[in-house]
Design an enzyme around this catalytic site. Structure first.
Site, PDB file in Angstrom:
ATOM      1  N   ASP A 170      34.475 -34.129  20.844  1.00 28.30           N
ATOM      2  CA  ASP A 170      35.386 -33.024  20.524  1.00 28.30           C
ATOM      3  C   ASP A 170      36.846 -33.456  20.669  1.00 28.30           C
ATOM      4  OD1 ASP A 170      36.146 -30.483  19.827  1.00 28.30           O
ATOM      5  OD2 ASP A 170      35.707 -29.589  21.779  1.00 28.30           O
ATOM      6  N   LEU A 193      19.103 -50.277  20.847  1.00 25.94           N
ATOM      7  CA  LEU A 193      19.736 -48.985  21.157  1.00 25.94           C
ATOM      8  C   LEU A 193      19.278 -47.998  20.103  1.00 25.94           C
ATOM      9  CD1 LEU A 193      22.049 -47.364  22.738  1.00 25.94           C
ATOM     10  CD2 LEU A 193      23.489 -47.951  20.792  1.00 25.94           C
ATOM     11  N   HIS A 201      39.580 -37.284  12.543  1.00 23.94           N
ATOM     12  CA  HIS A 201      38.153 -37.574  12.336  1.00 23.94           C
ATOM     13  C   HIS A 201      37.947 -39.064  12.038  1.00 23.94           C
ATOM     14  CE1 HIS A 201      37.212 -33.424  12.705  1.00 23.94           C
ATOM     15  NE2 HIS A 201      37.738 -33.050  11.554  1.00 23.94           N
TER      16      HIS A 201
HETATM   17  C1  FPP Z   1      35.182 -32.288  16.874  1.00 22.72           C
HETATM   18  O1  FPP Z   1      36.565 -32.347  16.702  1.00 22.72           O
HETATM   19  C2  FPP Z   1      34.526 -33.249  16.024  1.00 22.72           C
HETATM   20  C3  FPP Z   1      33.751 -32.947  14.927  1.00 22.72           C
HETATM   21  C4  FPP Z   1      33.535 -31.577  14.431  1.00 22.72           C
HETATM   22  C5  FPP Z   1      33.114 -33.974  14.142  1.00 22.72           C
HETATM   23  C6  FPP Z   1      32.860 -35.278  14.839  1.00 22.72           C
HETATM   24  C7  FPP Z   1      32.786 -36.286  13.782  1.00 22.72           C
HETATM   25  C8  FPP Z   1      33.204 -37.568  13.862  1.00 22.72           C
HETATM   26  C9  FPP Z   1      33.680 -38.238  15.090  1.00 22.72           C
HETATM   27  C10 FPP Z   1      33.186 -38.412  12.668  1.00 22.72           C
HETATM   28  C11 FPP Z   1      31.980 -38.292  11.778  1.00 22.72           C
HETATM   29  C12 FPP Z   1      30.724 -38.840  12.341  1.00 22.72           C
HETATM   30  C13 FPP Z   1      30.009 -39.821  11.788  1.00 22.72           C
HETATM   31  C14 FPP Z   1      28.657 -40.192  12.320  1.00 22.72           C
HETATM   32  C15 FPP Z   1      30.535 -40.559  10.656  1.00 22.72           C
HETATM   33  P1  FPP Z   1      37.288 -31.025  16.224  1.00 22.72           P
HETATM   34  O2  FPP Z   1      37.598 -31.154  14.777  1.00 22.72           O
HETATM   35  O3  FPP Z   1      36.490 -29.825  16.567  1.00 22.72           O
HETATM   36  O4  FPP Z   1      38.598 -31.115  17.069  1.00 22.72           O
HETATM   37  P2  FPP Z   1      39.476 -29.882  17.578  1.00 22.72           P
HETATM   38  O5  FPP Z   1      38.575 -29.030  18.450  1.00 22.72           O
HETATM   39  O6  FPP Z   1      40.557 -30.558  18.337  1.00 22.72           O
HETATM   40  O7  FPP Z   1      39.945 -29.162  16.361  1.00 22.72           O
END
Ligand code: FPP
Length: 252
Positions: free
Chosen positions: A26, A137, A43
């Site tokens: 997150d 893994l 991201h």
């Molecule tokens: C949360 O940050 C993160 C996500 C909703 C997506 C996580 C995805 C990735 C790390 C990349 C994609 C994964 C792969 C396997 C390619 P948020 O957007 O909710 O952050 P915020 O709460 O600060 O807005």
């Protein structure tokens, strides 16, 4: 090449390193906003962090790493952001699959495939198929995943067996339902980490988290690295796991 694990995993033994770590990645959006960058950049940097953490998890002796990469609830985000996240998954599989495979990583996917674009389904299948014999893994990607949906799906499959006369309702206990979840052969997470300081599970592995240790770290996911993982594991090792019974030390 991925080096050999410092502490080889021994399933079922009392270990100070968790066998299974699950992560709610997150804070990508806030990381980007704090730098005046678009959310997509957060991201993208999140994927860099993921690469680091896959390697670190193996080096530290973790055998299963589950990551929450797209939740059933993320569909409520703007279409452009959903497009960005799907684009990142496509690129991650296309660019990183060969390396993951040669590093001995087995990729598994949990979550709802129905309704996903066919090319995404094909990539997820390809990743699982190519890496299915790997053992260093297990990288479990929770994609279009929600715990309530997973449990409801298991209930539906059991109900169908009852309706078809193949199962006695009295035979259904917690172990039975657990076997109808998306990846019943994967042990429950010992440690669940959430980055960015939020203190919630957000519909992630709620059944499997019954006795997981939860560690919340204040840093945003793009800044997460091996040192942060080590420190979360150290916190885990200090916990006393009782599983509803009497004291069982996590550390040995
Ligand atoms: C949360 O940050 C993160 C996500 C909703 C997506 C996580 C995805 C990735 C790390 C990349 C994609 C994964 C792969 C396997 C390619 P948020 O957007 O909710 O952050 P915020 O709460 O600060 O807005």
């Amino acid at each position: 090449m991925m080096p050999n694990a410092a502490a080889p995993a021994t399933e079922g033994s009392d270990r100070s390193v968790p066998l299974h770590v699950a992560i709610i990645m997150d804070g990508n959006g806030r990381w980007a906003a704090a730098r005046g960058l678009p959310r997509a950049e957060g991201h993208r940097r999140g994927v860099d962090a993921l690469r680091r953490v896959v390697r670190a998890a193996h080096e530290l002796g973790v055998l299963y790493l589950t990551i929450f990469s797209f939740s059933s609830e993320n569909w409520s985000r703007p279409a452009t952001e959903i497009g960005d996240l799907f684009g990142l998954l496509r690129r991650f599989i296309r660019n990183d699959l060969a390396t993951l495979h040669s590093d001995g990583v087995r990729v598994r996917v949990i979550g709802e495939r129905e309704g996903l674009e066919p090319d995404i389904c094909a990539l997820l299948n390809e990743a699982e198929e190519l890496t299915k014999a790997n053992t260093k893994l297990n990288l479990v990607v929770a994609f279009n995943y929600g715990s309530r949906q997973e449990i409801a799906g298991a209930a539906q499959r059991l109900a169908r067996e009852v309706a078809e006369g193949k199962r006695d309702p009295a035979s259904i206990d917690a172990d039975t339902l657990g076997r109808y979840l998306d990846a019943p052969d994967i042990p429950d997470p010992d440690l669940i980490i959430r980055t960015s300081g939020e203190l919630r599970l957000s519909n992630f592995l709620m059944w499997q988290a019954a006795y997981s240790e939860l560690v919340f770290v204040p840093i945003h996911w793009p800044d997460f690295d091996k040192a942060a993982l080590e420190s979360a594991i150290a916190e885990y090792a200090r916990r006393e796991r009782r599983f509803g019974g009497l004291a069982v030390k996590t550390g040995s």
